[in-house]
Design an enzyme around this catalytic site. Structure first.
Site, PDB file in Angstrom:
ATOM      1  N   LYS A  92      -8.808 -27.232 -10.292  1.00 19.84           N
ATOM      2  CA  LYS A  92      -8.487 -26.336  -9.176  1.00 19.84           C
ATOM      3  C   LYS A  92      -8.665 -24.883  -9.612  1.00 19.84           C
ATOM      4  O   LYS A  92      -8.071 -24.441 -10.600  1.00 19.84           O
ATOM      5  CB  LYS A  92      -7.031 -26.539  -8.774  1.00 19.84           C
ATOM      6  CG  LYS A  92      -6.876 -27.401  -7.532  1.00 19.84           C
ATOM      7  CD  LYS A  92      -5.419 -27.467  -7.169  1.00 19.84           C
ATOM      8  CE  LYS A  92      -5.233 -27.807  -5.729  1.00 19.84           C
ATOM      9  NZ  LYS A  92      -3.815 -27.914  -5.404  1.00 19.84           N
ATOM     10  N   ILE A  93      -9.485 -24.178  -8.846  1.00 23.21           N
ATOM     11  CA  ILE A  93      -9.740 -22.756  -9.116  1.00 23.21           C
ATOM     12  C   ILE A  93      -9.343 -21.969  -7.859  1.00 23.21           C
ATOM     13  O   ILE A  93      -9.814 -22.295  -6.761  1.00 23.21           O
ATOM     14  CB  ILE A  93     -11.253 -22.513  -9.381  1.00 23.21           C
ATOM     15  CG1 ILE A  93     -11.761 -23.356 -10.551  1.00 23.21           C
ATOM     16  CG2 ILE A  93     -11.541 -21.023  -9.584  1.00 23.21           C
ATOM     17  CD1 ILE A  93     -11.349 -22.889 -11.921  1.00 23.21           C
TER      18      ILE A  93
END
Ligand code: G3P
Length: 301
Positions: A92-93
């Site tokens: 997750k960015i």
């Protein structure tokens, strides 16, 4: 539609996976914090995450913790290397890891692009606008996570409504009613002006404020946000999958499914809410009360 569980609670994941309706899991630092606090800190994070991965039949999103592209990239690589032997890791960015609107604005895009090249799948998080989702897809995101519930919160907060006092976090946001009310308010203000001219009305500040109430820059709800992202992705045939996130209730899940979203990620309590209906429970009571001894005996012999 795939259903992911939005939790870092091992027990919830274990139970929901055993029911066969869960296709993946999403975590974030806040969900991990809750899981750690529940265990009073007595938890080996690495072993715990391995357990989660072993249980889940599909992707498990794990989030980076830095705001600079190079740091997020090295954290992503570390998470991927450490945990992918145990399951399907997705990193997750945050779309825009800025905490002040000035610094680190572009770092999310930079990290997504480089991780794409490194073959590490990304789930772009904290997406609040279709514009962000468009850029995430262009940068090479595998998944985007629009935060539907938080947009509903934001629209209500902008109107001066307070969570817990005026609405509950899990309440369904009736955006159609909100739209009707906002239109009615605008109509009344215009009516109160007497003489009407298009120019006069268009530059009238009160009228403009009323026209801007009840939506976030043209987004009328979290469901509307997802609808617009899906329309843009379909226009240009982006392969990025949309995960409707920050889900708060079963009706929201239904509306996302009607839109044809790829995935919803739900807290555990929403799974229960999706099963319950007054008439189903009442019907169960009637069926149980109507079992005659002759029928019961079939199962006893
Ligand atoms: O999926 C994102 C989520 O964990 C945030 O949910 O309800 O805190 O807005 P919420």
């Amino acid at each position: 539609m795939e259903i992911f569980l939005d939790t870092a609670e091992l027990e919830e994941i274990k139970f929901a996976s055993s029911l066969g309706v869960i296709d993946g899991v999403t975590t974030n630092p806040s969900l991990i914090k809750k899981a750690v606090e529940r265990r009073r800190g007595e938890i080996s994070m690495v072993d715990y995450i391995k357990e989660i991965l072993k249980l889940v039949p599909g992707p498990v999103s794990l989030e980076v913790i830095s705001v600079k592209a190079e740091d997020m990239i090295s954290e992503a690589k570390k998470l991927y290397k450490l945990f992918s032997p145990y399951g399907e890791v997705v990193i997750k960015i945050p779309i825009c890891p800025s905490t002040d609107g000035e610094s680190n604005v572009y770092d999310g895009l930079g990290a997504i692009r480089e991780l794409k090249e490194a073959g590490i799948p990304t789930n772009v998080t904290l997406v609040m606008t279709p514009e962000q989702a468009l850029l995430a897809a262009k940068a090479g995101a595998d998944y985007v996570s629009p935060f539907a519930g938080r947009i509903d919160d934001y629209i209500r907060d902008q109107l001066g409504m307070k969570m817990d006092a005026d609405y509950g976090k899990a309440d369904y946001f009736d955006f159609e009613l909100m739209r009707k009310l906002a239109d009615e308010q605008l109509r009344r203000i215009i009516e109160s002006r007497g003489d009407f001219s298009l120019r006069g009305a268009y530059i009238d500040e009160e009228i403009r404020d009323a026209a801007n109430a009840g939506h976030d820059n043209g987004i009328y709800s979290g469901v509307d946000l997802v609808k617009k992202i899906l329309a843009i992705y379909r226009n240009y045939k982006y392969s990025t999958k949309v995960i409707a996130a920050s889900m708060r209730n079963a009706r929201q899940v239904r509306e996302m499914a009607e839109l044809g979203v790829d995935i919803v990620t739900i807290p555990f309590y929403v799974l229960k809410e999706m099963l319950l209906h007054y008439k189903t429970i009442e019907g169960m009571r009637f069926f149980i009360a109507d079992v005659v001894p002759q029928y019961k005996r079939i199962f006893e012999e």
